[in-house]
Design a protein around this motif. Structure first.
Motif, PDB file in Angstrom:
ATOM      1  N   GLN A  88      18.793  59.261  34.826  1.00  0.00           N
ATOM      2  CA  GLN A  88      20.034  59.990  34.716  1.00  0.00           C
ATOM      3  C   GLN A  88      20.601  60.287  36.100  1.00  0.00           C
ATOM      4  OE1 GLN A  88      19.092  63.461  32.480  1.00  0.00           O
ATOM      5  NE2 GLN A  88      19.087  62.393  30.520  1.00  0.00           N
ATOM      6  N   ASN A  89      21.917  60.324  36.194  1.00  0.00           N
ATOM      7  CA  ASN A  89      22.571  60.652  37.451  1.00  0.00           C
ATOM      8  C   ASN A  89      23.123  62.060  37.356  1.00  0.00           C
ATOM      9  OD1 ASN A  89      22.629  58.034  39.117  1.00  0.00           O
ATOM     10  ND2 ASN A  89      23.315  57.366  37.094  1.00  0.00           N
ATOM     11  N   ASP A  90      22.518  62.972  38.055  1.00  0.00           N
ATOM     12  CA  ASP A  90      22.964  64.351  38.010  1.00  0.00           C
ATOM     13  C   ASP A  90      24.334  64.491  38.654  1.00  0.00           C
ATOM     14  OD1 ASP A  90      20.622  65.134  36.804  1.00  0.00           O
ATOM     15  OD2 ASP A  90      19.602  65.485  38.719  1.00  0.00           O
ATOM     16  N   THR A  91      25.087  65.469  38.192  1.00  0.00           N
ATOM     17  CA  THR A  91      26.384  65.757  38.778  1.00  0.00           C
ATOM     18  C   THR A  91      26.191  66.421  40.133  1.00  0.00           C
ATOM     19  OG1 THR A  91      27.379  66.045  36.595  1.00  0.00           O
ATOM     20  CG2 THR A  91      28.539  67.022  38.467  1.00  0.00           C
ATOM     21  N   ILE A  92      26.945  65.952  41.120  1.00  0.00           N
ATOM     22  CA  ILE A  92      26.885  66.504  42.473  1.00  0.00           C
ATOM     23  C   ILE A  92      28.178  67.246  42.752  1.00  0.00           C
ATOM     24  CG2 ILE A  92      26.575  65.980  44.923  1.00  0.00           C
ATOM     25  CD1 ILE A  92      25.186  63.411  44.104  1.00  0.00           C
ATOM     26  N   TYR A  93      28.071  68.437  43.328  1.00  0.00           N
ATOM     27  CA  TYR A  93      29.227  69.274  43.606  1.00  0.00           C
ATOM     28  C   TYR A  93      29.532  69.263  45.108  1.00  0.00           C
ATOM     29  CZ  TYR A  93      28.369  70.962  38.880  1.00  0.00           C
ATOM     30  OH  TYR A  93      28.183  71.030  37.512  1.00  0.00           O
ATOM     31  N   PHE A  94      30.835  69.288  45.445  1.00  0.00           N
ATOM     32  CA  PHE A  94      31.252  69.217  46.845  1.00  0.00           C
ATOM     33  C   PHE A  94      32.255  70.321  47.170  1.00  0.00           C
ATOM     34  CE2 PHE A  94      29.985  65.020  45.543  1.00  0.00           C
ATOM     35  CZ  PHE A  94      29.294  64.505  46.617  1.00  0.00           C
TER      36      PHE A  94
ATOM     37  N   GLU B  49      34.985  72.276  45.197  1.00  0.00           N
ATOM     38  CA  GLU B  49      36.348  71.773  45.020  1.00  0.00           C
ATOM     39  C   GLU B  49      36.389  70.619  44.022  1.00  0.00           C
ATOM     40  OE1 GLU B  49      39.300  72.943  46.359  1.00  0.00           O
ATOM     41  OE2 GLU B  49      37.989  74.624  46.874  1.00  0.00           O
ATOM     42  N   TYR B  50      35.335  69.812  43.994  1.00  0.00           N
ATOM     43  CA  TYR B  50      35.276  68.712  43.039  1.00  0.00           C
ATOM     44  C   TYR B  50      33.815  68.331  42.789  1.00  0.00           C
ATOM     45  CZ  TYR B  50      34.602  65.722  47.185  1.00  0.00           C
ATOM     46  OH  TYR B  50      34.146  65.164  48.351  1.00  0.00           O
ATOM     47  N   LYS B  51      33.601  67.570  41.730  1.00  0.00           N
ATOM     48  CA  LYS B  51      32.252  67.129  41.383  1.00  0.00           C
ATOM     49  C   LYS B  51      32.262  65.637  41.080  1.00  0.00           C
ATOM     50  CE  LYS B  51      33.005  68.664  36.613  1.00  0.00           C
ATOM     51  NZ  LYS B  51      32.537  69.549  35.515  1.00  0.00           N
ATOM     52  N   GLU B  52      31.107  65.000  41.257  1.00  0.00           N
ATOM     53  CA  GLU B  52      30.994  63.568  41.036  1.00  0.00           C
ATOM     54  C   GLU B  52      29.774  63.264  40.166  1.00  0.00           C
ATOM     55  OE1 GLU B  52      32.872  61.930  45.269  1.00  0.00           O
ATOM     56  OE2 GLU B  52      30.785  61.500  44.738  1.00  0.00           O
ATOM     57  N   ALA B  53      29.942  62.290  39.279  1.00  0.00           N
ATOM     58  CA  ALA B  53      28.832  61.806  38.454  1.00  0.00           C
ATOM     59  C   ALA B  53      28.906  60.284  38.437  1.00  0.00           C
ATOM     60  CB  ALA B  53      28.928  62.363  37.046  1.00  0.00           C
TER      61      ALA B  53
END
Length: 240
Positions: free
Chosen positions: A21-27, A41-45
């Motif tokens: 699984q690819n965890d969501t990363i927050y920036f 400000e945004y998140k990436e998955a």
């Protein structure tokens, strides 16, 4: 021994889905990753095919792209409200290249852009945008809803090349352009640039295309395209 091996294999197989699984990363606003729960400000998955989905905190925009060696590379698509494609183009090793297209929420093409090594060099209004142009609504000087925003942008982003300082040029750079229904400049036309250093004129052109908040004009409740005229005065002291 066999029992132990079997148990070990079962344990590993049960953990594989977790590692897959690819965890969501927050920036944060600076693009630095932060721990879940922290201000972001945004998140990436990332999905199994390597496509990254980036979503802003307020859910205003969603973008899809891929990374290569830590840089955005390949097709890039930006979606706005109701999953409408707003922007589409291509990155090469983290830089925008080639032709990009911008759309409104009704999927109408608003403009095409051209990029060279990450720098925008041209934006042209589409036929659809030109059909919304109203010459009777030409504006002068007041290029934004907040004039100070344009001034602040100039101060922060206009970088005068050293050659311009040394030339000692002074005068005024007057130009006009169309503003699309999403507040971007296109079809820039010089009214007077004969007295301006060509490097300064190029800087003004590129930075004007980068500004994203020109005044959006409405007529009878609908957005229209208008022509704006602006003037930049400049005076340079010759370098020693």
């Amino acid at each position: 021994m066999r029992a132990l091996t079997l148990i070990t294999l079962l344990l590993i197989s049960s953990l594989l889905p977790l590692f897959g699984q690819n965890d969501t990363i927050y920036f944060n606003r600076r693009g630095k990753s932060v721990k879940p729960g922290k201000k972001y400000e945004y998140k990436e998955a990332t999905d199994a095919t390597g496509v990254v989905t980036r979503i802003t905190k307020d859910n205003t925009y969603t973008t899809k792209f891929k990374y290569q060696s830590g840089e955005i590379h390949g097709k890039y698509t930006e979606y706005s409200h109701k999953d409408s494609v707003e922007l589409i183009g291509e990155y090469k090793e983290g830089l925008r290249v080639g032709e990009w297209q911008g759309f409104d929420l009704d999927k109408n093409l608003l403009y095409t852009e051209s990029y060279l090594e990450g720098k925008i060099v041209l934006r042209k209004a589409s036929d659809y945008s030109l059909s919304l142009y109203d010459s009777a609504e030409t504006k002068n000087s007041n290029v934004t809803g907040d004039p100070q925003a344009w001034i602040n942008f100039q101060r922060a982003n206009f970088k005068i090349p050293a050659a311009v300082y040394k030339s000692g040029d002074e005068g005024a750079l007057i130009y006009e352009f169309l503003v699309t229904t999403d507040g971007k400049a296109c079809n820039i036309n010089w009214i007077n640039k004969n007295t301006a250093h060509p490097l300064f004129a190029q800087e003004v052109l590129m930075k004007t295309l980068q500004f994203q908040d020109f005044l959006i004009t409405y007529k009878e409740g609908k957005r229209i395209v208008v022509r704006l005229e602006t003037r930049l005065s400049f005076s340079m002291n010759k370098g020693k």
